[in-house]
Design a protein around this motif. Structure first.
Motif, short mmCIF file in Angstrom:
data_model
loop_
_atom_site.label_atom_id
_atom_site.label_comp_id
_atom_site.label_asym_id
_atom_site.label_seq_id
_atom_site.Cartn_x
_atom_site.Cartn_y
_atom_site.Cartn_z
N GLN A 31 29.99 42.97 39.71
CA GLN A 31 29.76 41.68 39.06
C GLN A 31 29.49 40.58 40.09
OE1 GLN A 31 33.44 41.78 36.93
NE2 GLN A 31 34.56 42.27 38.79
N TYR A 61 47.94 31.06 30.47
CA TYR A 61 47.57 32.47 30.29
C TYR A 61 48.62 33.40 30.92
CZ TYR A 61 44.55 36.62 30.66
OH TYR A 61 44.02 37.89 30.58
N ASP A 86 42.97 38.31 40.15
CA ASP A 86 43.36 37.01 40.70
C ASP A 86 44.83 36.97 41.11
OD1 ASP A 86 44.92 35.96 38.16
OD2 ASP A 86 43.04 36.82 37.47
N GLU A 106 42.85 47.43 39.73
CA GLU A 106 41.72 46.48 39.62
C GLU A 106 40.47 47.23 40.09
OE1 GLU A 106 40.74 42.99 38.90
OE2 GLU A 106 38.89 44.00 39.52
N ILE A 107 39.43 47.19 39.29
CA ILE A 107 38.21 47.96 39.63
C ILE A 107 37.49 47.38 40.84
CG2 ILE A 107 36.51 46.74 38.17
CD1 ILE A 107 35.60 49.56 37.19
N ASP A 137 38.97 52.30 38.34
CA ASP A 137 38.72 51.95 36.94
C ASP A 137 40.01 52.23 36.14
OD1 ASP A 137 37.93 51.74 34.32
OD2 ASP A 137 36.05 52.84 34.60
N GLY A 138 40.52 51.20 35.47
CA GLY A 138 41.75 51.34 34.68
C GLY A 138 41.64 52.43 33.62
N ASP A 155 44.91 42.84 31.60
CA ASP A 155 44.43 41.50 31.92
C ASP A 155 42.97 41.67 32.37
OD1 ASP A 155 43.95 38.99 32.92
OD2 ASP A 155 45.64 38.97 34.30
N THR A 157 38.50 41.53 31.85
CA THR A 157 37.37 40.69 31.46
C THR A 157 37.02 41.03 30.01
OG1 THR A 157 36.11 42.40 32.59
CG2 THR A 157 36.34 40.33 33.73
N PRO A 162 32.11 45.95 33.35
CA PRO A 162 33.18 46.87 33.75
C PRO A 162 34.37 46.90 32.77
CG PRO A 162 33.05 44.97 35.24
CD PRO A 162 31.84 44.92 34.37
N GLY A 163 34.56 45.81 32.01
CA GLY A 163 35.71 45.72 31.10
C GLY A 163 35.53 46.48 29.79
N TYR A 225 38.86 28.39 28.16
CA TYR A 225 38.29 29.59 27.54
C TYR A 225 37.52 29.18 26.28
CZ TYR A 225 41.02 32.70 30.60
OH TYR A 225 41.54 33.35 31.68
N1 SAM Z 1 42.36 35.92 32.82
C1 SAM Z 1 41.04 36.40 32.83
C2 SAM Z 1 40.24 36.19 31.59
O1 SAM Z 1 40.63 36.65 30.52
O2 SAM Z 1 39.21 35.56 31.71
C3 SAM Z 1 40.93 37.81 33.30
C4 SAM Z 1 41.27 37.80 34.73
S1 SAM Z 1 41.08 39.13 35.74
C5 SAM Z 1 40.11 38.34 36.98
C6 SAM Z 1 40.03 40.33 35.02
C7 SAM Z 1 39.76 41.47 36.01
O3 SAM Z 1 39.55 42.69 35.29
C8 SAM Z 1 38.50 41.28 36.88
O4 SAM Z 1 38.89 41.05 38.20
C9 SAM Z 1 37.75 42.60 36.74
O5 SAM Z 1 37.20 43.06 37.95
C10 SAM Z 1 38.84 43.52 36.18
N2 SAM Z 1 38.31 44.67 35.45
C11 SAM Z 1 37.27 44.71 34.60
N3 SAM Z 1 37.08 45.96 34.16
C12 SAM Z 1 38.04 46.74 34.72
C13 SAM Z 1 38.35 48.12 34.65
N4 SAM Z 1 37.63 48.95 33.90
N5 SAM Z 1 39.41 48.58 35.36
C14 SAM Z 1 40.15 47.72 36.13
N6 SAM Z 1 39.88 46.42 36.25
C15 SAM Z 1 38.84 45.92 35.55
#
Ligand code: SAM
Length: 284
Positions: A31, A61, A86, A106-107, A137-138, A155, A157, A162-163, A225
Motif C-alpha cells: 500500500q 479508537y 501504528d 501486521e502484514i 498475513d493475519g 485492528d 484496514t 490487504p485487509g 473516520y
Molecule cells: N485504526 C485504523 C483504521 O481503522 O483506520 C486501522 C489501523 S492499522 C494501521 C491497520 C493495519 O492493518 C495496517 O497497518 C495494515 O497494513 C494492516 N493489515 C491489513 N491487512 C492485513 C492482513 N491481512 N494481515 C495483517 N495485517 C493487515
C-alpha cells in the motif's frame, strides 16, 4: 499557499484537513503510506489515501478496541492482535500487568517502521518485552492456531486490498478455533452511515454470527473516520459484554483513560434504531 489533505468518503462527500507539512510518502509492497502534520489533528497517517490514525483522536479508537474486552474478562492473559501497525492497540494492552503475552501480526513491516519514526505516541510500546511482532498475513497466521488465545483484536484496514481476507468466513471461523473456550473476538466493524461502509458492516456481522453464540456491536464517535460514527464488533464464546462487565474489577485497576469508562462501556452497546435494523437485516 494552502495545503489540504482531502479524502473521498463517498462519490459525493469529501473530508479535508488543512496540512502544515507532508512529512513522508512511500509505497510498500502492499500500500501507499503517507504521513502529514496538521494544526488541528497533529501528525496523522494514511494508507492508500484513507485515514488510519491522528494524534488528536486516536485515543478514542484505541480505548474502545482494547478496554471493552479487557473489562469484560479481566483474566485475559494471551492476546492476538491482527493489523494495528501504528501500535496504539498494543500500547493500551501493555498497560495491563495481568496480560502475559501479546502476539501482533501486521502484514506490512513498512507501516511499523514509519510509525516508529513519525508517530511515537502510538508506536511507543511496540518493543515491549511482552510483544512478539510477526510480519505476516493475519489470515494465514490464524489458520494453524487452536485453543490458544483469550482475546483476538482485529485492528485492520477496510475490506479491500490487504485487509480483505480479514472480513471473510474463513478468517472468522479460524479465529473461533484459535480462541479458548471463553475467548473474545473484537474487530473494527466499519461505519453504519454511508451505504458502502454499511454494506461491509452488515456482511461482517452476518459472517461473525455464523460462528459465535454472542455477537454484539458497539459504537464510538471518531471525528476523522467517514461520517464520524464508527462501530466495533464484540463476539464471544461465553461472555456478554454488558451482563458480564465487572465494573468494580476494572475501576480498581486505576487505569487513567481519556475516553473509556465503564458507563461508556455499557452505553456504547445501545445502538440507534437504524443501526439495529441494519444489523437485524444482515444476510437477509
Ligand atoms: N485504526 C485504523 C483504521 O481503522 O483506520 C486501522 C489501523 S492499522 C494501521 C491497520 C493495519 O492493518 C495496517 O497497518 C495494515 O497494513 C494492516 N493489515 C491489513 N491487512 C492485513 C492482513 N491481512 N494481515 C495483517 N495485517 C493487515
Amino acid at each position: 499557499m494552502e495545503l489540504w489533505y482531502t479524502e473521498q468518503h463517498t462519490d459525493n462527500v469529501r473530508f479535508s484537513i488543512k496540512v502544515d507539512k507532508h512529512l513522508y510518502s512511500g509505497q510498500s509492497e502492499f500500500q501507499r503510506i503517507d504521513v502529514f502534520k496538521a494544526q488541528e489533528f497533529g501528525t496523522f497517517f494514511t494508507l492508500d489515501g484513507l485515514m488510519m490514525v491522528t494524534e488528536k483522536d486516536e485515543f478514542i479508537y484505541h480505548d474502545m478496541i482494547v478496554h471493552v474486552p479487557m473489562a469484560t474478562n479481566p483474566k485475559i492473559k494471551n492476546v492476538l492482535v491482527i493489523g494495528a501497525g501504528d501500535g496504539g492497540t498494543v500500547r493500551e494492552l501493555t498497560r495491563y500487568t495481568s496480560i502475559e503475552n501479546i502476539d501482533m501480526v501486521e502484514i506490512d513491516k513498512m507501516v511499523v517502521d514509519v510509525c516508529k519514526e513519525y508517530l511515537p505516541q502510538t508506536a511507543c510500546k511496540l518493543d515491549d518485552p511482552k510483544v512478539k511482532l510477526y510480519f505476516e498475513d493475519g489470515l494465514k497466521f490464524v489458520r494453524s492456531k487452536e485453543n490458544t488465545y483469550d482475546l483476538i483484536i482485529v485492528d485492520s484496514t477496510d475490506p479491500f486490498g490487504p485487509g480483505e481476507g480479514l472480513f471473510t468466513r474463513e478468517f472468522y471461523g479460524n479465529c473461533y478455533k484459535a480462541l479458548k473456550e471463553d475467548g473474545i473476538l473484537v474487530n473494527q466493524h466499519e461505519s453504519p452511515y454511508y451505504d458502502s461502509y454499511a454494506k461491509s458492516m452488515q456482511r461482517a456481522h452476518q459472517r461473525i454470527q455464523e460462528f459465535f453464540p454472542v455477537c454484539r456491536v458497539y459504537q464510538a464517535h471518531i471525528p476523522t473516520y467517514p461520517s464520524g460514527h464508527w462501530l466495533f464488533g464484540f463476539a464471544s464464546k461465553k461472555y456478554d459484554p454488558v451482563a458480564d462487565l465487572d465494573e468494580q474489577a476494572w475501576n480498581s485497576l486505576g487505569l487513567k483513560t481519556k475516553y473509556y469508562n465503564t458507563d461508556i462501556h455499557k452505553g456504547s452497546f445501545a445502538l440507534p434504531n437504524y443501526v439495529r435494523e441494519l444489523l437485524a437485516g444482515a444476510g437477509k
